[in-house]
Design an enzyme around this catalytic site. Structure first.
Site: not given
Ligand code: F6P
Length: 364
Positions: A119, A144
C-alpha cells in the site's frame, strides 16, 4: 548505486509489505511464473523491507513454491507494517536508519530489480530506495481501495464481498429480534467498503469518513423504520467514520512510524442509539475477517494481471513505476505520483446518489 544494465537472464526479488490482502499470492505467483518463463531467477524476500535487512530472508523460489496458491489468502512471503528500514526504533525508542543494510543485501544478491507489492506506506519506502538507486517496480495493494492512481486494487473486491455477506447474515437476526445492528467495517480514510457493501447488502444507514454524521439523524432513521413497521435497522460504519465535529475513534496510543489503530465507532453508535431511542441495539466489528479467506475471481484476475505487468515493467526498464488499472488496460504510473494523494469516495458518486434515492441515510 548504479541502475540495472545487465542483460537477461535477470535475477529479481519480490516482497509484500503492509497489511495482508486477498490476492497477494496471485500477484506473487503471476510475477514469479512469468519471470521464470523468461528464464529469470526469482527470490522471495520474507517479511517486507524490514526482512530485507537480513540476507537469510532471501529465498530462491522454485515452481513448487508458487504452485496452488492463486486462491490462497495471506502471503507466502510474510508481511509486516511494523518496520521501516529508514526509521528502526531500538528498545529505548531511539530510531536508526538501516536502509544501507537493505541496499547492501540487494547488491550481495546481485539482483536486477525488486517487485514491491504494498500500500502507500510500502510504496513510499520503495520510492526512497529507488531514489537511492535500487531499481524497483510497485504493485498497489489495499483492501481500503484508497490509492488514487489506480481505479481499483486487488483485495478490495474480496473485502467488500465479506462485508456484504456479513450484512446479509445480520438481517435475519436483526429482524427476528427487532433490533438495530451496527456493523463496523474497515476503511480508515475512505469509505469504499462501507458504501458498496452497505448498498449491496441493503443497509439502512451507511457512515463513511467522507460524510461526518449526526447521531440524531441516525436515530431518526431507526425510529422512522420502526414506525413504518420494519422494526429493525442495519447500520454500516467505516472504522474511520466520524461524528460531526469529533475525531476518529482510536485504540491505544500511536506507535512511532505507524498508523494509529482505529476502532470503537460501531460500539459507540450502538450505545448512543440504544440510549437515545430505547431500542435494543447490538454491534460487531468485522475487522481482519475482511482480509482473510479466498480472493474473489476479480481479485485473482487483477492480481495475475498486475503481477505479469510488473515483470513487463522490469523487462522495459521502467523503474520507479507502479502498475495501475485504467480499464481496460494496465498502465504504469510513477510511484511518487501514486502515493501523492489518496482516493476518497467522491461526494458526487452515483453510488451515494443511488443510495439516497432508495432511502439509505448517511447520517447527514
Ligand atoms: O489499510 C488496511 C487496513 O485493513 C485498514 O483498514 C485498517 O485500519 C488497518 O489495515 C489495520 O491494520 P492492522 O493489521 O495493523 O491491524
Amino acid at each position: 548505486m548504479a541502475k540495472t544494465t545487465k542483460a537477461s537472464p535477470k535475477k529479481i526479488g519480490i516482497l509484500t509489505g503492509g497489511g495482508d490482502c486477498p490476492g497477494l499470492n496471485a500477484v506473487i505467483r503471476a510475477a514469479a511464473k512469468s519471470a521464470m518463463n523468461l528464464g529469470w531467477k526469482v527470490y522471495g524476500i520474507k517479511n517486507a523491507f524490514g526482512g530485507m535487512r537480513k540476507l537469510s530472508t532471501f529465498k530462491l523460489l522454485r515452481p513448487a513454491d508458487i504452485r496452488g496458491i492463486v486462491n490462497r489468502g495471506g502471503t507466502i512471503l510474510g508481511t509486516s507494517n511494523r518496520v521501516n528500514p529508514f526509521f528502526v526504533a531500538d528498545r529505548h525508542g531511539v530510531t536508526h536508519n538501516e536502509s544501507q543494510k537493505v541496499l547492501d543485501n540487494f547488491r550481495k544478491k546481485d539482483l536486477d530489480a525488486v517487485i514491491c507489492i504494498g500500500g502507500d506506506g510500502t510504496l513510499r519506502i520503495a520510492h526512497r530506495f529507488y531514489e537511492l538507486g535500487m531499481p524497483v517496480v510497485g504493485v498497489p495493494k489495499t483492501i481500503d481501495n484508497d490509492l488514487f492512481a489506480t481505479v481499483i486494487t486487488f483485495g478490495y473486491d474480496t473485502a467488500v464481498s465479506v462485508a456484504t455477506d456479513a450484512i446479509d447474515k445480520l438481517h435475519p437476526t436483526a429482524e427476528s429480534h427487532q433490533r438495530a445492528m451496527v456493523v463496523e467495517v474497515m476503511g480508515r480514510y475512505a469509505g469504499w467498503i462501507a458504501l458498496n457493501s452497505g448498498v449491496a447488502g441493503g443497509a439502512d444507514v451507511i457512515l463513511i469518513p467522507e460524510i461526518p454524521f449526526d447521531m440524531d439523524k441516525i436515530c431518526t432513521k431507526v425510529k422512522q423504520r420502526d414506525r413504518e413497521g420494519a422494526g429493525f435497522s442495519i447500520i454500516v460504519a467505516a472504522e474511520g467514520a466520524t461524528e460531526k465535529g469529533a475525531d476518529m475513534l482510536t485504540k491505544g496510543p500511536k506507535e512511532a512510524g505507524r498508523e494509529v489503530r482505529l476502532g470503537g465507532i460501531g460500539e459507540h453508535i450502538a450505545r448512543e442509539i440504544q440510549a437515545r431511542t430505547g431500542k435494543e441495539t447490538r454491534s460487531l466489528v468485522l475487522g481482519h475477517l475482511q482480509r482473510g479467506g479466498y480472493p474473489t475471481t476479480f481479485d485473482r484476475l487483477l492480481g495475475t494481471r498486475f503481477g505479469t505487468a510488473a515483470v513487463r515493467l522490469i523487462q522495459n526498464g521502467e523503474f520507479g513505476k507502479m502498475v495501475a488499472l485504467d480499464p481496460p488496460r494496465i498502465k504504469a504510473v510513477p510511484i511518487k505520483r501514486a502515493v501523492s494523494k489518496m482516493k476518497a469516495v467522491p461526494l458526487s458518486s452515483d453510488v451515494i446518489e443511488a443510495a439516497r434515492a432508495i432511502g439509505i441515510s448517511f447520517g447527514d
